[in-house]
Design an enzyme around this catalytic site. Sequence first.
Site, PDB file in Angstrom:
ATOM      1  CE  LYS A  45      -2.084  -1.301   3.736  1.00 50.76           C
ATOM      2  NZ  LYS A  45      -1.455  -2.611   3.865  1.00 50.76           N
ATOM      3  CG  ASP A 115      -0.682   4.150   3.638  1.00 48.52           C
ATOM      4  OD1 ASP A 115      -1.057   3.232   2.896  1.00 48.52           O
ATOM      5  OD2 ASP A 115       0.292   4.072   4.381  1.00 48.52           O
ATOM      6  N   GLY A 118      -2.132  -2.217   7.320  1.00 48.53           N
ATOM      7  CA  GLY A 118      -2.685  -3.531   7.012  1.00 48.53           C
ATOM      8  C   GLY A 118      -2.547  -4.538   8.139  1.00 48.53           C
ATOM      9  CB  SER A 553     -46.960  -7.709  25.586  1.00 49.27           C
ATOM     10  OG  SER A 553     -47.037  -8.642  26.643  1.00 49.27           O
TER      11      SER A 553
END
Lengths: 645, 362
Positions: A45, A115, A118, A553
């Site tokens: 990345k 960015d 990871g 209910s």
Amino acid sequence: MLDADMSRQDASNAPSPRDAGEPSAMTNAAEPLKLVIVGHVDHGKSTLVGRLLFETGALTEEKLAKLKAVSEKRGQAMEWAFLLDSFQAERDQGVTIDVSRIHFQTARRPYVVIDAPGHVEFLKNMVTGAADAEAALLMVDASEGLKEQTRRHAYLLRLLGVGQVAVVVTKMDLVGYDQARFEAIARDIEAYLAELGLRPNVILPISAREGANISEASAAMAWHRGPTVLEALDGFAPRPAPAFRPLRLPVQDVYKFDDRRIIAGTIAAGSLRQGDTLLFSPSGKTARVQTIETWSAPPKVEAHVNEAVGVTLDRQIFVERGEVASHLEDAPILTNVFRARIFWLDDAPLAVGDVVKIRINTTDAEARVQAIERVIDTESLAGGGAEQVKRNEVAEIVLRARSMLALDEARQSPETGRFVMSRNFRIVGGGVISMEGYPDQRASVTVRSSNLTATESDVDRDLRWRRNGHRGLVVWLTGLSGAGKSTVARETERKLFNKGLNVYVLDGDNVRGGLNANLGFSPEDRTENIRRVGEVAALFADAGVIVLASFISPYRTDRDRARQAAGDAFHEVYVKADLSICETRDPKGLYKKARAGEILEFTGVSAPYEAPEAPECEVDTGRQTPEESAEQLVAYIEQAAALKA
Amino acid sequence: MGVGDRVIPPLKWGGGAKNANVLRQATNPEAAAARRRAAAAILQPSAAAAKSADERAISLEIQTVKPGLSSLCRIVSIAGDVRARYPAAILTRSKGQAMTDLDELEAASIFILREAYNRFDKLAMLWSLGKDSNVMVWLAKKAFYGHVPFPVVHVDTGKKFKEMYDFRDRYTAEWNLRLVTGDCPPVEAMDPTLPPAARSAARKTAGLKQLVETHGYTGIIAGIRRDEEAVRAKERVFSPRGEAAEWDFRNQPPEFWSQYNTDFAPGTSVRIHPILGWTELDIWRYVRREGIPLVDLYFAKNGKRYRSLGDQDITNPVPSDAADLDAIIAELETTKTSERSGRAMDHEAEDSFERLRRDGYM
């Protein structure tokens, strides 16, 4: 020079010069597209971001020189990732630990790149980055294929509402630019994303280190006929602001710095105009917009989504932070219980019964985890019930707040249908809201007539009770269908009547035919059904009668409201039997139909049942005969109805 | 209460994951194909099922498939200019002007300032007299309709330019600001292992610490921006500091959906960064649009101007002929030199700025 310049520029007492028109050079700058880059640790990345900056000419000479120096000092060729991994600690470990924001520009428009790290340890940082993004690049290492964080990040993108994703298969140089390898990975990721309901805009092969398919098509991958990274980026659309949705203006604060009383907030959806009538939820107060305030800007008669506004109202109403202003039509949902799909980031797990602080819009509330329905395995997308949600897990839960909340469903209004959770002064998770199986309680908490004055009767409750020789009561029998509520109620009624007490059974059979003939079985109608019964039962009790109200209910909130209507005359009785027992009995054949899908929203099968937390009396019809149960209840009622000396 | 008391069916909404889960057990290819179709339908509902005009606009775009590409490289979505194809009204609003990027930045900053004012009793804004902090003061006046309802703090190193002190005195009066000033300890008291310029800059951190202690501020609004320096890029909008004002960047709280953590343990001091997301160019364009006054030193004289204003002895002017706002903006659009290039301390060692920040530098 200084003074002359100041007087030219000083506009603090003059109208803003923005109307005078700016020079055109940079004024029409497109808004930057917010882009997040996610993926498994080490899947390239930061390297891609570094490369993008270089190829779009965003690197200053200084930064390039610094990068070269740092790379050489460490005996490496150009290491693009160093640009972002700017912390010493990160450089040493080679792991991005936090979110960087970097700007660059293509011929088409500017970008802000977030960015996201990871490593699984840093999921909270990934969430921080991705939640803000309009589009995402999901990175996959060609030599490794899909990994745990690839899938988890994809799942979170969906949860966070990032709908546009391009998949970038990188490090193609490591697999010899092999087309078959790329296509195999592309098939895997496409299949996984499809299961999430995400369709990637594009899946493309690159090598960030070698600069292949970043800004120019790569000769080594001539087989790839799709776009480059830059072309894929320019293909993303900016996220449209939710302008045409109903107005939501969460009140952030109320200012009284001078004679104006200004309600301040940022419009989360829709628009408002001077003169509009605003409804504030949950208080239900209304007032008209008198002015939209401005400072050093032209006067305004209307305001739109994302604008930070301040309005004054035509009358003094008490409004505070946390209320949501809307128009009268299309008001937000009011509820104190909702379902949520959450991600959890705290070291300590989230368990059933835990109390967390939640914030929806500007509303802060405490909420208890009523149930954890399932924890989702992002690897297989399977998941079952669990006692707790651990760090970095995704789960579906039911939350119950102490007070009424104004909110929306995420699928209707993502911006106002989500919330964050905090504990011990830290934000530890977020979630998106669903109301499936739960009613909007607005109808039942809104008092429509405001000009009523109660008339006091000369014959009061005590007089009636004394003449009857016992108190009036609301004995509220709740439990699953088939638990034996009606059987026990009828038997109890007969026994009490024989003892000379004024007693009457209210149940579905005698209210659904008349009083509530206009109601169905949707969550809202169920709530209204119980609201009416609660009010009628309270009147009966006031009149001196012991009312046996026998209704499934299922919602705790509804029963609590019936309790409020009857005050101290209310006694909740939990008629308890396991679902399996009720289903075996199935006196009306309803479970069978519900299982076959012929009845929708059947309590216990396809709609929730919320058991009482602290009932006054519990009757276990799973273990006792109806006769025994009725005797137990008669004994309880005789004691509760006894007049105090 | 035990879990067994409750009978609640599993969640069905949003359906994709659960349906996929059920279907996963089926192994035949038809089921797999059906699963994919069902899942895809969730993201791309028919136009009729889409909830809003906005979503319809997008889903229509998504269905525009470019022919002639390999099946794995379908460019589905959103190619082309959505704005060009749909009337601006659909994407933004029915009437009135669309918000510009500066409008969006301004609104986001106002939201942050209002959060800070609502959540902190002892709040102050750092006013360094530079362009960024003047923009902040301006934004506060916008947020609070002409008022700045907290003190502005000038941490005085005693080494600023004369023009800056003049500016401070003038606008304190004109803007009706509550000014608080504090002195800084001498450089000799600073960490001697820091490089010289960083050591000098560290005085400001120490001066701020003193001020915060004296006045008991729990929230300090500071005008840092992410694009200034890579380390600042890591910051949060609401950024807690430890007792010694240090920044634990390894363990920062998450921040998303514009929901800022504003609850802190007693004794925590918090830095609030309302213009974190602005760029240097945004600042200048906003200064021009709003007519915000600035110290004259930013404008070129004799071929030089200051891009960033620090102490006299550790800030250098850069070569420039940009003598007015238009020229500065034009210059910034083409420059490849960074804003802080005139700040000596940034260039001394690879990690000197990071060390300063960790210890509480702005």
